[in-house]
Design a protein around this motif. Structure first.
Motif, PDB file in Angstrom:
ATOM      1  N   GLU A 715       1.085  -1.614   0.251  1.00  0.00           N
ATOM      2  CA  GLU A 715      -0.366  -0.117  -0.320  1.00  0.00           C
ATOM      3  C   GLU A 715       0.560   1.391  -0.002  1.00  0.00           C
ATOM      4  OE1 GLU A 715      -2.989  -0.115  -0.659  1.00  0.00           O
ATOM      5  OE2 GLU A 715      -3.645  -1.894   0.167  1.00  0.00           O
ATOM      6  N   ASN A 739      -2.195  -2.671  -9.646  1.00  0.00           N
ATOM      7  CA  ASN A 739      -3.246  -2.679  -8.745  1.00  0.00           C
ATOM      8  C   ASN A 739      -4.379  -4.311  -8.976  1.00  0.00           C
ATOM      9  OD1 ASN A 739      -4.394  -0.664  -6.737  1.00  0.00           O
ATOM     10  ND2 ASN A 739      -2.877   0.320  -8.277  1.00  0.00           N
ATOM     11  N   HIS A 742      -2.429  -7.134  -7.910  1.00  0.00           N
ATOM     12  CA  HIS A 742      -2.396  -7.433  -6.719  1.00  0.00           C
ATOM     13  C   HIS A 742      -3.187  -8.966  -6.254  1.00  0.00           C
ATOM     14  CE1 HIS A 742      -3.801  -5.926  -2.472  1.00  0.00           C
ATOM     15  NE2 HIS A 742      -2.125  -6.886  -2.424  1.00  0.00           N
ATOM     16  N   ASN A 746      -9.016  -9.359  -2.021  1.00  0.00           N
ATOM     17  CA  ASN A 746     -10.118  -8.292  -1.902  1.00  0.00           C
ATOM     18  C   ASN A 746      -9.830  -7.292  -3.344  1.00  0.00           C
ATOM     19  OD1 ASN A 746     -11.778  -8.271   0.718  1.00  0.00           O
ATOM     20  ND2 ASN A 746      -9.296  -7.940   1.846  1.00  0.00           N
ATOM     21  N   ARG A 750     -11.320  -3.374  -4.533  1.00  0.00           N
ATOM     22  CA  ARG A 750      -9.505  -2.011  -4.852  1.00  0.00           C
ATOM     23  C   ARG A 750     -10.424  -1.826  -6.637  1.00  0.00           C
ATOM     24  NH1 ARG A 750      -4.338  -0.891  -3.640  1.00  0.00           N
ATOM     25  NH2 ARG A 750      -4.576  -1.773  -1.815  1.00  0.00           N
TER      26      ARG A 750
END
Length: 856
Positions: A715, A739, A742, A746, A750
């Protein structure tokens, strides 16, 4: 599901009319651009058939034949055609249309992106500008006059050479361009805007000075120098290798942010996606520099292989694309490590093209039928098409191949021709029978070679038996035995054997005997990936170790390692508790200790990807495959931790360079980082590299490693990366992609949130591919999550893109339509989303064709 009518290759007919000259006057306006098209037209042969022109998404203002304006009763107009009957043998046809560039979100034809007018006419976009015979075998000489506001649009560009310019009233101005070379309408281009301009020149081998102009958005001039250098390298290479010289007085490239493709080879005016032009030391990775150079070369090489000689019809697309991809790959191999370049090409074929062959859109490199031509800008047409050209080069040899290219241009310069015409030139120039080889053009699917061998110690002979198998493909096509060139190298553990050569597999089963073989060898098969086939041969670990160490061909050494990895990944899929042998780590320790260059070492250390393995496994369980790759990777990391640390530390430097050695050093360093990220201390190591990176390759490697391993620092480094690079469109594309990759449960939440990010726009193809595409194609773990959240996310985005930009939607649906590669549970979950898509109102032809093929 909506019905559709495909077009078939077998139905091709010569056009009833030819158009010899086109004079366009285009008065640019955001919503009411007026196009006046004056054409010289004549009948082909004696007939009374009507002239039917293609046209869509525009308003017809008037039609004139010679000097007579036609009334609405004298022609027929519908949503896609304009038909005019009772025409003389020769006539001047003037058509005036009005179009709305701002509303054109499909980015086909003439559209406006930000403050720039731009066109994209391949494959069938010209029919959105004016009514025309929108097919590649109608070739005309174009003159284009562009009129626009001088302050907002100081640069008015089109194909050919500039012949006139001037000022008009009300702050308007015009520029007229003339292209003396007949071309199909798909090569028409227009760009209008305000740019920074990089100027240079190139002197051809005959002494002509060609003006070079590269247009980029304001403020990006310093990021365009690498593209200009790449262009000049390409021009010189094409002269030296193929004796092909550029033919116009000027060569222009324009970089735009909103573009469906990588780039477009319009005659003399190439339009590029910005990502394949802009690169500087701070914001571009080593891969970015490589890709800019390769794509610049590809589009330049099209000037001859695509423009001067073009396709008779769109079924022949690989005629220009397969040949030009081969040429740009040869160029890249000459500019960089030939082995590493070849490995990159082969990975794409094995991971993605093989999957395409096995999926519902399986087709030959010359398709037999088409509904939406945009759907056939595929890896099969491009990458497999290139492999077919490469096989021809292998079979004929370099001198005979170049003689064939020379004859091809002598016969067909200025013509629209077929793949058969190309093969005929190759055959005639080399006096080689390529009749069986031609099945590669018409046959879909990936051939499989089953290889067995036998060694006789008494007679000192070694036999190789190769059997061709051609699995059934979705199109239910009849299969033929192919002419398959197979490079063979026979290796012994003492490296005391130098036999092999090129074998020509042409029959169902063939046997070759090698004499004076005094020790049983290990065969290195398909050296340099001599054919795009799958290979079945029972190598054991010892065999592969022999090849990894002793094969004289670097590609064979790399390939042996990939086979070793793949074998254990397959075993781990079925048994996650499998005890892995130390031989694996020992083999890779030898790689690290070898004197090979670091770029090659890096490739040897990288495990086969999820997609490569999925293409080699029946009924893939995605979770089990992801886990298997992870187990093998962690085992290697644990066993070689000290070597990885030592290698990593030895390659850390405060200096930045772009030469081959420096690029190889970064590649190996970041592969070591990728392994070390699985072990204790990874967070600090990655964070330290991110903070100290003096180049984008290292910085991006750090944040990608943090994402793929879900490190604590993820992050923080993502926030800092965005702070550093906000406003830089191409770098922020990378941020969105990271992103999407990832490795966290979640991730769907995101990326759903990022759809409303201030810098995200689904209208921008690059941004859509960066976020939505990166998740669907590269986050194999969570795209294939058992709760189907990944599939549902893609469905939701495809419904939006179907209305906005069908071409982008059609490309992003690929991971869903290849559902038959997976186990039954995942198949059913994927089919649910496909069925929902098929029920959409106003489903685009682009998606409809793929959905129909997948669900039938």
């Amino acid at each position: 599901m909506t019905e559709f009518s495909p077009r078939y290759l077998k139905d091709y007919q010569v056009p009833d009319y030819k158009i010899t000259t086109v004079n366009l006057t285009i008065e640019l306006d955001d919503t009411k651009t007026v196009v006046t098209n004056v054409m010289e037209v004549s009948k082909v042969g004696v007939h009374q058939r009507a002239l039917t022109l293609d046209g869509e998404h525009m308003q017809l203002m008037s039609v004139m034949v010679n000097k007579d304006k036609l009334t609405a009763s004298q022609y027929q107009l519908n949503e896609s055609t304009l038909t005019i009957a009772d025409l003389p043998e020769q006539f001047t046809l003037t058509i005036t249309t009005q179009i709305n560039p701002v509303a054109n979100t499909a980015l086909e034809g003439l559209y406006k992106s930000a403050d720039v007018y731009c066109t994209q006419c391949e494959a069938e976009g010209f029919r959105r500008i004016t009514y025309f015979l929108d097919r590649p075998d109608v070739m005309a000489v174009y003159t284009t006059k562009i009129i626009a506001d001088k302050t907002s649009f100081p640069f008015l560009l089109a194909n050919g050479n500039k012949v006139e310019q001037g000022d008009l009233s009300n702050n308007m101005h015009f520029v007229t361009w003339h292209d003396p070379f007949p071309k199909p309408c798909y090569l028409f281009a227009l760009v209008a805007g305000d740019f920074d301009l990089l100027e240079d020149s190139f002197t051809t081998k005959s002494g002509r000075v060609v003006k070079l102009e590269l247009f980029v958005d304001k403020g990006n001039l310093s990021r365009s120098e690498h593209a200009m250098v790449s262009l000049k390298k390409s021009m010189l290479w094409d002269e030296q290798q193929f004796n092909l010289e550029y033919d116009l007085d000027i060569y222009m490239i324009v970089a735009v942010d909103f573009f469906n493709m990588g780039a477009m080879e319009n005659k003399g005016l190439n339009v590029f996606n910005s990502k394949f032009v802009l690169a500087d030391d701070l914001s571009a990775t080593d891969d970015d520099f490589f890709n800019v150079e390769a794509v610049i070369a590809h589009e330049y090489f099209h000037n001859w292989t695509g423009n001067r000689v073009t396709c008779r019809d769109w079924f022949q697309l690989s005629l220009k694309e397969g040949l030009t991809v081969f040429r740009d790959q040869q160029f890249s191999a000459d500019m960089h490590s030939s082995t590493v370049t070849r490995i990159k090409n082969v990975k794409i074929v094995r991971a993605q093209q093989f999957a395409e062959d096995a999926g519902p859109m399986a087709h030959p490199i010359r398709p037999e039928k088409v509904m939406e031509m945009n759907n056939f800008y595929t890896l099969t047409v491009y990458e497999k098409g290139s492999e077919v050209i490469r096989m021809m080069h292998t079979i004929l040899g370099d001198d005979a191949f170049k003689a064939g290219i020379k004859l091809y241009f002598e016969r067909h310069d200025g013509q629209a021709v077929t793949c058969d015409d190309f093969v005929a030139a190759m055959s005639d120039a080399s006096n080689t029978d390529l009749s069986q080889f031609k099945y590669w053009y018409s046959q879909s699917g990936t051939p499989e070679l089953s290889v067995s061998d036998e060694y006789d110690a008494k007679s000192n002979t070694y036999q190789l038996t190769i059997e061709q198998n051609h699995p059934e493909t979705h199109d239910k096509q009849e299969k033929h035995n192919l002419h398959i060139p197979i490079n063979v190298e026979l290796i012994t553990s003492d490296n005391n054997l130098n036999q092999g050569g090129l074998l020509h597999s042409k029959q169902k089963t063939q046997t070759w005997t090698f004499e004076n073989v005094f020790t049983k060898p290990v065969p290195a098969l398909l050296g340099n990936f001599s054919a795009p086939v799958k290979l079945n041969y029972q190598y054991n670990d010892q065999d592969l170790n022999v090849l990894m160490v002793n094969a004289s061909d670097e590609f064979n050494r790399w390939d042996a390692g990939q086979k070793l990895f793949a074998g254990y990944i397959k075993q781990l899929v079925n048994n996650a508790e499998l005890e892995l042998p130390m031989q694996i780590a020992e083999a890779l320790a030898q790689v690290l200790n070898s004197d090979a260059d670091n770029a090659f070492k890096a490739e040897q250390l990288v495990l086969p990807s999820f997609d490569e393995m999925a293409a080699a496994i029946d009924e893939v369980n995605p979770g089990a495959l992801v886990r298997a790759i992870s187990i093998l990777k962690r085992f290697i990391a644990e066993q070689l931790q000290s070597k990885f640390i030592a290698t990593y530390q030895s390659l850390c430097t405060n200096e930045f360079a772009k030469d081959g050695a420096a690029i190889g050093n970064r590649a190996l360093k970041n592969v070591c980082l990728d392994y070390l990220a699985l072990l204790d201390g990874a967070n600090e190591l990655v964070l330290n590299q991110f903070n100290q990176a003096n180049n984008m390759t290292d910085q991006l490697a750090a944040i990608k490693t943090a994402a793929l391993n879900d490190l604590i620092c993820f992050e923080d480094v993502m926030v800092e990366f965005a702070r550093q690079w906000q406003g830089n469109t191409l770098v922020m594309d990378k941020w969105f992609s990271i992103n999407a990759m990832h490795n966290n449960e979640n991730v769907v939440q995101r990326i759903t949130g990022l759809l409303t990010h201030p810098e995200f726009s689904i209208d921008n193809p690059n941004r859509a591919r960066a976020l939505i595409g990166a998740f669907a194609f590269y986050n194999s773990h969570y795209f294939h999550n058992k709760d189907a959240s990944g599939y549902k996310f893609l469905f939701e985005q495809l419904t939006k893109l179907n209305a906005i930009n069908p071409q982008v939607a059609s490309r992003l649906i690929t991971p869903l339509i290849q559902f038959k590669s997976f186990d039954n549970n995942h198949q059913q979950l994927m089919k649910v989303e496909l069925e929902k898509l098929s029920q959409l109102d106003n489903l685009s032809r682009d998606l409809l064709e793929k959905l129909t093929a997948a669900l039938q």
